[in-house]
Design a protein around this motif. Structure first.
Motif, short mmCIF file in Angstrom:
data_model
loop_
_atom_site.label_atom_id
_atom_site.label_comp_id
_atom_site.label_asym_id
_atom_site.label_seq_id
_atom_site.Cartn_x
_atom_site.Cartn_y
_atom_site.Cartn_z
N ASN A 301 0.83 -1.21 0.00
CA ASN A 301 0.00 0.00 0.00
C ASN A 301 0.86 1.26 0.00
O ASN A 301 0.59 2.21 -0.73
N LEU A 302 1.90 1.26 0.84
CA LEU A 302 2.79 2.42 0.90
C LEU A 302 3.49 2.64 -0.44
O LEU A 302 3.63 3.78 -0.90
N ASP A 303 3.91 1.56 -1.06
CA ASP A 303 4.57 1.67 -2.37
C ASP A 303 3.62 2.24 -3.42
O ASP A 303 4.02 2.98 -4.32
N TYR A 304 2.36 1.89 -3.30
CA TYR A 304 1.34 2.40 -4.22
C TYR A 304 1.26 3.93 -4.11
O TYR A 304 1.28 4.65 -5.12
N TYR A 305 1.19 4.43 -2.87
CA TYR A 305 1.11 5.88 -2.67
C TYR A 305 2.42 6.57 -3.08
O TYR A 305 2.40 7.68 -3.62
N LYS A 306 3.54 5.92 -2.83
CA LYS A 306 4.83 6.50 -3.22
C LYS A 306 4.92 6.63 -4.74
O LYS A 306 5.48 7.61 -5.26
N GLU A 307 4.36 5.67 -5.46
CA GLU A 307 4.35 5.76 -6.92
C GLU A 307 3.43 6.88 -7.37
O GLU A 307 3.74 7.59 -8.34
N ASN A 308 2.31 7.07 -6.69
CA ASN A 308 1.45 8.22 -7.00
C ASN A 308 2.23 9.52 -6.85
O ASN A 308 2.12 10.43 -7.68
N ALA A 309 3.00 9.62 -5.77
CA ALA A 309 3.80 10.82 -5.54
C ALA A 309 4.83 11.02 -6.65
O ALA A 309 5.06 12.14 -7.12
N ARG A 310 5.42 9.92 -7.10
CA ARG A 310 6.40 10.01 -8.19
C ARG A 310 5.74 10.51 -9.47
O ARG A 310 6.32 11.34 -10.20
N ILE A 311 4.54 10.06 -9.75
CA ILE A 311 3.80 10.49 -10.94
C ILE A 311 3.54 11.99 -10.88
O ILE A 311 3.71 12.71 -11.87
N ILE A 312 3.14 12.48 -9.72
CA ILE A 312 2.84 13.90 -9.57
C ILE A 312 4.11 14.73 -9.70
O ILE A 312 4.15 15.75 -10.42
N THR A 313 5.18 14.33 -9.02
CA THR A 313 6.41 15.12 -9.05
C THR A 313 7.06 15.09 -10.44
O THR A 313 7.67 16.08 -10.86
N GLY A 326 7.02 14.83 -1.72
CA GLY A 326 6.85 13.86 -2.80
C GLY A 326 7.81 12.69 -2.71
O GLY A 326 7.51 11.60 -3.19
N VAL A 327 8.96 12.90 -2.08
CA VAL A 327 9.91 11.83 -1.77
C VAL A 327 10.02 11.80 -0.26
O VAL A 327 10.19 12.84 0.37
N ASN A 328 9.89 10.62 0.34
CA ASN A 328 9.86 10.48 1.79
C ASN A 328 8.61 11.13 2.41
O ASN A 328 8.57 11.39 3.61
N SER A 329 7.63 11.42 1.58
CA SER A 329 6.41 12.06 2.06
C SER A 329 5.28 11.84 1.07
O SER A 329 5.51 11.81 -0.14
N PRO A 330 4.03 11.72 1.55
CA PRO A 330 2.89 11.59 0.64
C PRO A 330 2.38 12.93 0.14
O PRO A 330 1.46 12.98 -0.67
N TYR A 331 2.96 14.04 0.64
CA TYR A 331 2.50 15.36 0.25
C TYR A 331 3.48 16.04 -0.70
O TYR A 331 4.70 15.93 -0.54
N ILE A 332 2.92 16.75 -1.68
CA ILE A 332 3.71 17.54 -2.61
C ILE A 332 3.30 18.99 -2.44
O ILE A 332 2.12 19.34 -2.57
N TRP A 333 4.27 19.82 -2.12
CA TRP A 333 4.04 21.24 -1.81
C TRP A 333 4.66 22.05 -2.94
O TRP A 333 5.88 22.12 -3.08
N LEU A 334 3.82 22.63 -3.78
CA LEU A 334 4.32 23.28 -4.99
C LEU A 334 4.09 24.78 -4.97
O LEU A 334 3.17 25.27 -4.32
N LYS A 335 4.95 25.47 -5.68
CA LYS A 335 4.81 26.92 -5.81
C LYS A 335 3.81 27.20 -6.91
O LYS A 335 3.90 26.67 -8.03
N CYS A 336 2.79 28.00 -6.59
CA CYS A 336 1.77 28.30 -7.58
C CYS A 336 2.39 28.99 -8.80
O CYS A 336 3.22 29.90 -8.64
N PRO A 337 2.04 28.56 -10.00
CA PRO A 337 2.64 29.13 -11.22
C PRO A 337 2.25 30.59 -11.43
O PRO A 337 1.19 31.04 -10.99
#
Length: 394
Positions: A301-313, A326-337
């Motif tokens: 399950n954790l690997d599944y979510y980690k792959e989701n994070a990789r797809i987003i990043t 996005g790496v070592n974390s399920p959250y991706i914190w991005l700068k608004c374009p």
């Protein structure tokens, strides 16, 4: 009779309630919109089979006189505490005593309830951006709150400032909302600071299972001196998908002594007075997480979510958008374009791509101009959201 007027100092509604209302209003006006939600950090995969089997077996126990359980120990059953103790020893090299581990209905509850054992005139130091619960629970008690600024320059990992005095320090690593994670050397600075100031660190380790880098810390007790100045909170919600079944734990070392009093003793007294413990079936299910079968299933399950994070990043890399996590974390914190503000970007994503995220401004002043996406979604829906994002921003 007087009310606790501190509640009137809280914001009128909770961040995620605002998001839900705005999303519902848009859906009502656009009933055919196919909305993908990558905002709230709820999991989407079901409980692992080993966990369900243990819960079912425990439910059967409750239906038989010889194995029925009434009130359990407020601090948790020994079988689960022993499993957690072994987990820390095997995974982190951290040795704990069973009476230092307290089972609860989740880290969020304990992070708020732990304040019962601290005086209300303590000064609280919290990161900005910040998980709203840290701030709101202290506003309820009218404590003075000081903010430490996270930003792109420090990787959203603020470090101690000796000119700032604090009594209670909140640290979340990997962080919610930013996904940033402290390394060993950085946390050693915080431990040294807390000991110098005579402060206590409340360390939120809810996302420790996502840490794979050896340079990073899963438990603050990996840091020398932390058992003299830190309480650690963790949860089965993200490790094993217990968001709907509720179970977590808090570690209060016997070596935590303030004003000549052991905090372990105070927390035990608080729990035995105000809490009747987590149900037997849920604790049996939680213990199954640490069995060999459970660990293997949870890893999937954790690997599944980690792959989701990789797809987003990967999509953000393609678009040239700055982010952390996005790496070592399920959250991706991005700068608004294009210098957009957080809620403006929320509206753009919702109305033009039918994708829901979380505006960084909802996590504090330093979150303005940033945005949080989570990796807890369905795989195909995550891929679809990413394609919509690329189409919108290219």
């Amino acid at each position: 009779m007087k009310i606790n007027s501190n509640y009137l100092n809280l914001k009128e509604s909770y961040l995620f309630s605002d998001i839900a209302k705005k999303t519902a209003a848009y859906k009502e006006s656009n009933p055919d919109a196919d909305i993908i939600r990558l905002g709230i950090g709820d999991v989407t995969l079901p409980l692992a089979p080993a966990v369900v089997d243990a819960m079912r077996s425990a439910a059967d126990d409750m239906g038989v006189k010889e194995s029925f359980k009434g009130y359990g120990p407020e601090q948790g059953y020994g079988f689960l505490k022993d499993a957690i103790k072994a987990y820390y020893s095997e995974e982190d090299g951290v040795e704990l005593e069973a009476d230092e581990i307290f089972i609860s209905d989740g880290a969020k509850s304990d992070l708020g309830n732990i304040l019962d054992i601290f005086a209300k005139d303590n000064t609280v130091l919290v990161p900005d951006p910040v998980y709203p619960v840290y701030v709101d629970t202290n506003i309820m008690d009218d404590r003075k709150i000081v903010y430490m600024s996270g930003n792109a320059d420090n990787g959203f990992r603020p470090l101690p400032d000796d000119s700032v005095d604090a009594d209670i320090i909140y640290i979340c690593s990997p962080n919610n909302p930013t996904g940033a994670a402290y390394n060993h050397a950085e946390l050693k600075l915080w431990v040294d600071y807390a000991k110098k100031k005579g402060a206590i660190i409340l360390f939120d380790a809810a996302y420790e299972a996502f840490v794979s880098s050896k340079e990073l810390v899963r438990s603050i007790y990996e840091v020398e001196g932390a058992k003299e100045c830190a309480i650690e909170f963790c949860s089965f919600s993200k490790i094993a998908g217990f968001t709907g079944t509720r179970c977590g734990w808090t570690i209060v070392p016997q070596t935590l002594v303030y004003d000549g009093v052991k905090l372990n003793k105070l927390w035990l007294r608080r729990q035995t007075t105000k809490f009747n413990g987590v149900s037997y079936p849920i604790q049996k299910a939680a213990a199954a997480v640490f069995t060999p079968e459970g660990r293997a299933q949870i890893k999937q399950n954790l690997d599944y979510y980690k792959e989701n994070a990789r797809i987003i990043t990967a999509a953000l890399d393609e678009l040239g958008i700055w982010y952390t996590g996005g790496v070592n974390s399920p959250y991706i914190w991005l700068k608004c374009p294009n210098g957009m503000k957080s809620w403006d970007f929320f509206d753009l994503l919702l109305t033009k791509a039918n994708v829901v995220g979380t505006p960084g401004a909802g996590f504090g002043e330093m979150g303005e101009g940033f945005f949080r996406l989570t990796a807890f979604g369905d795989r195909e829906r995550t891929k679809e959201a990413v394609e919509r994002l690329k189409k919108l921003l290219k």
